[in-house]
Design a protein around this motif. Structure first.
Motif, PDB file in Angstrom:
ATOM      1  N   ARG A  31     -29.339  17.627 -30.180  1.00  0.00           N
ATOM      2  CA  ARG A  31     -28.872  16.967 -31.398  1.00  0.00           C
ATOM      3  C   ARG A  31     -29.848  15.855 -31.710  1.00  0.00           C
ATOM      4  O   ARG A  31     -30.171  15.036 -30.851  1.00  0.00           O
ATOM      5  CB  ARG A  31     -27.485  16.394 -31.171  1.00  0.00           C
ATOM      6  CG  ARG A  31     -26.908  15.702 -32.372  1.00  0.00           C
ATOM      7  CD  ARG A  31     -25.487  15.215 -32.043  1.00  0.00           C
ATOM      8  NE  ARG A  31     -25.062  14.280 -33.038  1.00  0.00           N
ATOM      9  CZ  ARG A  31     -25.237  12.964 -32.973  1.00  0.00           C
ATOM     10  NH1 ARG A  31     -25.835  12.431 -31.951  1.00  0.00           N
ATOM     11  NH2 ARG A  31     -24.813  12.181 -33.931  1.00  0.00           N
ATOM     12  N   ILE A  32     -30.358  15.842 -32.921  1.00  0.00           N
ATOM     13  CA  ILE A  32     -31.227  14.766 -33.393  1.00  0.00           C
ATOM     14  C   ILE A  32     -30.535  14.145 -34.588  1.00  0.00           C
ATOM     15  O   ILE A  32     -30.120  14.849 -35.506  1.00  0.00           O
ATOM     16  CB  ILE A  32     -32.614  15.283 -33.802  1.00  0.00           C
ATOM     17  CG1 ILE A  32     -33.321  15.945 -32.626  1.00  0.00           C
ATOM     18  CG2 ILE A  32     -33.468  14.152 -34.368  1.00  0.00           C
ATOM     19  CD1 ILE A  32     -34.632  16.611 -32.983  1.00  0.00           C
ATOM     20  N   ALA A  33     -30.408  12.829 -34.566  1.00  0.00           N
ATOM     21  CA  ALA A  33     -29.736  12.128 -35.665  1.00  0.00           C
ATOM     22  C   ALA A  33     -30.627  11.006 -36.170  1.00  0.00           C
ATOM     23  O   ALA A  33     -31.230  10.275 -35.378  1.00  0.00           O
ATOM     24  CB  ALA A  33     -28.395  11.561 -35.197  1.00  0.00           C
ATOM     25  N   PHE A  34     -30.704  10.886 -37.486  1.00  0.00           N
ATOM     26  CA  PHE A  34     -31.415   9.794 -38.136  1.00  0.00           C
ATOM     27  C   PHE A  34     -30.387   8.966 -38.886  1.00  0.00           C
ATOM     28  O   PHE A  34     -29.533   9.524 -39.584  1.00  0.00           O
ATOM     29  CB  PHE A  34     -32.459  10.328 -39.119  1.00  0.00           C
ATOM     30  CG  PHE A  34     -33.497  11.191 -38.474  1.00  0.00           C
ATOM     31  CD1 PHE A  34     -34.563  10.627 -37.789  1.00  0.00           C
ATOM     32  CD2 PHE A  34     -33.412  12.566 -38.542  1.00  0.00           C
ATOM     33  CE1 PHE A  34     -35.523  11.423 -37.192  1.00  0.00           C
ATOM     34  CE2 PHE A  34     -34.370  13.369 -37.944  1.00  0.00           C
ATOM     35  CZ  PHE A  34     -35.434  12.802 -37.264  1.00  0.00           C
ATOM     36  N   ASN A  35     -30.461   7.653 -38.738  1.00  0.00           N
ATOM     37  CA  ASN A  35     -29.496   6.768 -39.388  1.00  0.00           C
ATOM     38  C   ASN A  35     -30.211   5.598 -40.030  1.00  0.00           C
ATOM     39  O   ASN A  35     -31.277   5.188 -39.576  1.00  0.00           O
ATOM     40  CB  ASN A  35     -28.487   6.225 -38.362  1.00  0.00           C
ATOM     41  CG  ASN A  35     -27.640   7.329 -37.776  1.00  0.00           C
ATOM     42  OD1 ASN A  35     -26.852   7.931 -38.472  1.00  0.00           O
ATOM     43  ND2 ASN A  35     -27.839   7.609 -36.504  1.00  0.00           N
ATOM     44  N   ALA A  36     -29.603   5.066 -41.067  1.00  0.00           N
ATOM     45  CA  ALA A  36     -30.128   3.866 -41.718  1.00  0.00           C
ATOM     46  C   ALA A  36     -28.955   2.982 -42.105  1.00  0.00           C
ATOM     47  O   ALA A  36     -27.974   3.451 -42.692  1.00  0.00           O
ATOM     48  CB  ALA A  36     -30.934   4.232 -42.959  1.00  0.00           C
ATOM     49  N   SER A  37     -29.047   1.711 -41.760  1.00  0.00           N
ATOM     50  CA  SER A  37     -27.996   0.781 -42.168  1.00  0.00           C
ATOM     51  C   SER A  37     -28.264   0.334 -43.600  1.00  0.00           C
ATOM     52  O   SER A  37     -29.380   0.422 -44.104  1.00  0.00           O
ATOM     53  CB  SER A  37     -27.955  -0.426 -41.231  1.00  0.00           C
ATOM     54  OG  SER A  37     -29.175  -1.128 -41.289  1.00  0.00           O
ATOM     55  N   LEU A  38     -27.233  -0.116 -44.244  1.00  0.00           N
ATOM     56  CA  LEU A  38     -27.325  -0.523 -45.645  1.00  0.00           C
ATOM     57  C   LEU A  38     -27.268  -2.044 -45.759  1.00  0.00           C
ATOM     58  O   LEU A  38     -26.634  -2.707 -44.948  1.00  0.00           O
ATOM     59  CB  LEU A  38     -26.163   0.068 -46.439  1.00  0.00           C
ATOM     60  CG  LEU A  38     -25.969   1.586 -46.342  1.00  0.00           C
ATOM     61  CD1 LEU A  38     -24.694   1.985 -47.050  1.00  0.00           C
ATOM     62  CD2 LEU A  38     -27.162   2.295 -46.936  1.00  0.00           C
ATOM     63  N   VAL A  39     -27.917  -2.565 -46.803  1.00  0.00           N
ATOM     64  CA  VAL A  39     -27.799  -3.983 -47.123  1.00  0.00           C
ATOM     65  C   VAL A  39     -27.136  -4.049 -48.496  1.00  0.00           C
ATOM     66  O   VAL A  39     -27.742  -3.727 -49.519  1.00  0.00           O
ATOM     67  CB  VAL A  39     -29.168  -4.694 -47.130  1.00  0.00           C
ATOM     68  CG1 VAL A  39     -29.012  -6.145 -47.565  1.00  0.00           C
ATOM     69  CG2 VAL A  39     -29.811  -4.606 -45.761  1.00  0.00           C
ATOM     70  N   ASP A  40     -25.874  -4.437 -48.492  1.00  0.00           N
ATOM     71  CA  ASP A  40     -25.061  -4.493 -49.706  1.00  0.00           C
ATOM     72  C   ASP A  40     -25.329  -5.800 -50.444  1.00  0.00           C
ATOM     73  O   ASP A  40     -25.158  -6.879 -49.895  1.00  0.00           O
ATOM     74  CB  ASP A  40     -23.578  -4.394 -49.314  1.00  0.00           C
ATOM     75  CG  ASP A  40     -22.660  -4.218 -50.514  1.00  0.00           C
ATOM     76  OD1 ASP A  40     -23.027  -4.623 -51.634  1.00  0.00           O
ATOM     77  OD2 ASP A  40     -21.568  -3.680 -50.300  1.00  0.00           O
TER      78      ASP A  40
END
Length: 137
Positions: A31-40
């Motif tokens: 399993r490979i996962a890419f994530n990005a957090s958001l700046v609201d």
């Protein structure tokens, strides 16, 4: 993308920082996962009170987990050593017909299992620890 064998995904490790990658393991399941957090940045003046996000401001991360067989005892020892030391090293993850992911990762989980009449298998988790590069096939 056509179907491909899970055994074709390879983990390569650069143990000494010389850009000399050696295959340490093949993954049977992965399993490979890419994530990005958001700046609201939504505020009282946001159009229609819709959420607004600041472009290119979040933190990106990649994680990889899988199970399989180590290539040999030296590969097993190298990965085990990285886990116990908490070291970050360059890794190269090759996914045939998809591409190559390369950059610094830390081993965050390492589990061993085996049946009395079978081979020893492992489960491994890697977390990105810096900028990653991706080259598409």
């Amino acid at each position: 993308m056509t179907a491909q064998a899970g055994r074709d995904l390879l983990l390569k490790l650069d143990l000494n920082g010389t850009a000399s990658f050696q295959t340490v393991a093949g993954l049977r399941a992965r399993r490979i996962a890419f994530n990005a957090s958001l700046v609201d940045i939504t505020n009282a003046d946001s159009a229609g009170h819709w959420r607004e996000l600041l472009e290119n401001a979040g933190t990106r991360a990649a994680s990889l987990s899988g199970s399989g067989l180590f290539r040999d005892q030296a590969s097993d020892a190298a990965v085990r050593s990285l886990f116990f030391e908490g070291s970050v090293r360059p890794w190269r993850v090759i996914v045939p017909d998809f591409g190559t992911l390369e950059g610094p990762f830390q081993v965050t989980a390492l589990e061993y299992a085996g049946r009395h009449d079978g081979e020893v298998t492992y489960e491994l988790a890697l977390e990105s620890a810096g900028e990653l590069g991706f080259t598409a096939d």
